[in-house]
Design an enzyme around this catalytic site. Sequence first.
Site, short mmCIF file in Angstrom:
data_model
loop_
_atom_site.label_atom_id
_atom_site.label_comp_id
_atom_site.label_asym_id
_atom_site.label_seq_id
_atom_site.Cartn_x
_atom_site.Cartn_y
_atom_site.Cartn_z
N ASN A 289 1.01 -1.12 0.04
CA ASN A 289 0.11 0.04 0.01
C ASN A 289 0.89 1.19 0.06
OD1 ASN A 289 -1.88 2.16 0.30
ND2 ASN A 289 -2.74 1.29 2.36
N ARG B 17 -2.53 -1.93 -3.52
CA ARG B 17 -3.74 -1.14 -3.25
C ARG B 17 -3.70 -0.05 -4.19
NH1 ARG B 17 -5.23 3.12 1.44
NH2 ARG B 17 -7.43 3.19 0.80
N HIS C 27 -12.40 2.95 0.04
CA HIS C 27 -12.45 1.97 1.11
C HIS C 27 -13.20 0.69 0.40
CE1 HIS C 27 -12.13 5.28 4.42
NE2 HIS C 27 -10.93 4.92 4.06
N GLY D 196 -9.53 7.83 7.92
CA GLY D 196 -10.46 8.16 6.89
C GLY D 196 -11.69 7.48 7.57
N ARG E 196 -10.00 15.34 7.60
CA ARG E 196 -11.08 15.86 6.64
C ARG E 196 -12.48 15.97 6.96
NH1 ARG E 196 -9.84 10.65 3.09
NH2 ARG E 196 -8.32 10.05 4.62
N GLY F 132 -10.12 1.18 12.85
CA GLY F 132 -9.80 1.67 14.34
C GLY F 132 -10.69 2.35 15.16
N GLU G 116 -7.66 -5.15 5.04
CA GLU G 116 -7.55 -4.86 3.77
C GLU G 116 -6.65 -5.88 2.97
OE1 GLU G 116 -8.19 -0.91 5.25
OE2 GLU G 116 -8.86 -0.41 2.80
P1 AMP Z 1 -7.32 3.26 11.12
O1 AMP Z 1 -7.24 4.43 10.08
O2 AMP Z 1 -8.40 2.27 10.98
O3 AMP Z 1 -6.03 2.54 11.58
O4 AMP Z 1 -7.95 3.95 12.48
C1 AMP Z 1 -7.26 5.04 13.12
C2 AMP Z 1 -8.12 5.64 14.10
O5 AMP Z 1 -8.56 4.74 14.99
C3 AMP Z 1 -7.41 6.79 15.04
O6 AMP Z 1 -8.16 7.98 15.07
C4 AMP Z 1 -7.10 6.28 16.17
O7 AMP Z 1 -7.34 6.90 17.53
C5 AMP Z 1 -8.55 5.34 16.38
N1 AMP Z 1 -8.40 4.15 17.57
C6 AMP Z 1 -7.27 3.21 17.61
N2 AMP Z 1 -7.58 2.49 18.59
C7 AMP Z 1 -8.50 2.94 19.41
C8 AMP Z 1 -9.16 2.87 20.69
N3 AMP Z 1 -8.69 1.91 21.46
N4 AMP Z 1 -10.09 3.54 21.02
C9 AMP Z 1 -10.73 4.71 20.25
N5 AMP Z 1 -10.00 4.84 19.01
C10 AMP Z 1 -9.12 4.14 18.50
#
Ligand code: AMP
Length: 397
Positions: free
Chosen positions: A9, A90, A179, A211, A240, A329, A383
Amino acid sequence: MSDLVLVLNSGSSSIKYQLLHSDSAEVLASGLVERIGEDSGRIVHEAGPAKLVYDGKIPDHKAGLARAFEMFRETGLDLKTLGIGAVGHRVVHGGEVFWKPTLITDEVLHAIEKLSVLAPLHNPANVVGIESTRELLPDLPQVAVFDTAFFHTMPDAARTYAIDAKIAAAQDIRKYGFHGTSHQYVSEKAAEFLGKPAEDLNQIVFHLGNGASASSIQGGVAIDTTMGMTPLEGLVMGTRPGDLDPGITPYLMRAADLDVSGVEQLLNRNSGLKGLSGVNDFRELQKLIDTGDADAKLAYDVYVHRLRRYLGAYLVQLGTVDAIVFTAGVGENSPAVRADALAGLQNLGIEIDPERNETRTPGIRRISPDFAPVDVLVVPTNEELAIARAAHKLVSA
Ligand code: AMP
């Protein structure tokens, strides 16, 4: 054909990679090349218990990949002799041209490059990543898996912007959605978990990461999504804004003397949660809220308000909803967001069991009570695995 796939990616200054078996999902190694082109770069490479870190200048993507491939060798994995079946890339934008995983040839690469006008922040980096990998691993088949592909099925009413039709046609302006690999993967996993064919289920999926996007999926087919021609539309994201009155852009250009790149910077990097609260990371936002920070609380409220707006829209579109799925996340890890997004909807058959919502277990789980008509699920996205499976399937066909 070996089911071992290297998934890449490539971003503008980073490359995330994973070497995995697409059948068993076993990951042999993974890593992240960061700060490409900056004064000091970093590669973190993990293979089983081994963790290697490289700190030093990484002039370009090819140099970063070459160094990462050496780290593979240092952990006993020689990519040239391991028997890898395919490399899966990706690719963010497939435009109207690509809606299936595609074997990369010179012609395909050229077409992906041409689509850069639609995704200037993403496709050029994807192209550089592909070119570098083709040079370093010339004997392996390379497959492009497009983030837009799953949304190719959206009906005209959902994908058409109400602007001058001739201009829209000339400039390829329409909703593409992003996505898609994640939305497709988690909706298929949800169907598997519920023991029903995806064709028999209507689902609303919330992919809430840095995102964020939601999708409306009818019988396994995407009929709408929140991201648009670009990944700026829809839900509030880390940096964003999501939906915005289109009049704000020309207004800002006049009133705040912003040029095109100033607007792009504002909308891609300095808006969303970060614009409202100063932080884009959800955990940081929650910490600020706990200290009584009013800006952080407002950012959270705007975020949840937008989720509920789309939830309502998609409930009406689908008529009947079998499952609401949270992933990525924030979606996987924030019980508060899930509870607030679905609060007060018992009359619509939508309910969350507070204890199930708070309990963390790896893998898929149901957080609605057993009696609730709508299943609310947390489904971890993957992914890389989806890309690996798509690449393996294509080269094995
Ligand atoms: P991703 O782009 O899927 O990696 O998600 C990233 C986002 O998930 C970020 O805003 C992180 O703060 C949030 N995140 C990851 N772990 C946690 C958690 N335990 N509680 C709340 N938000 C989380």
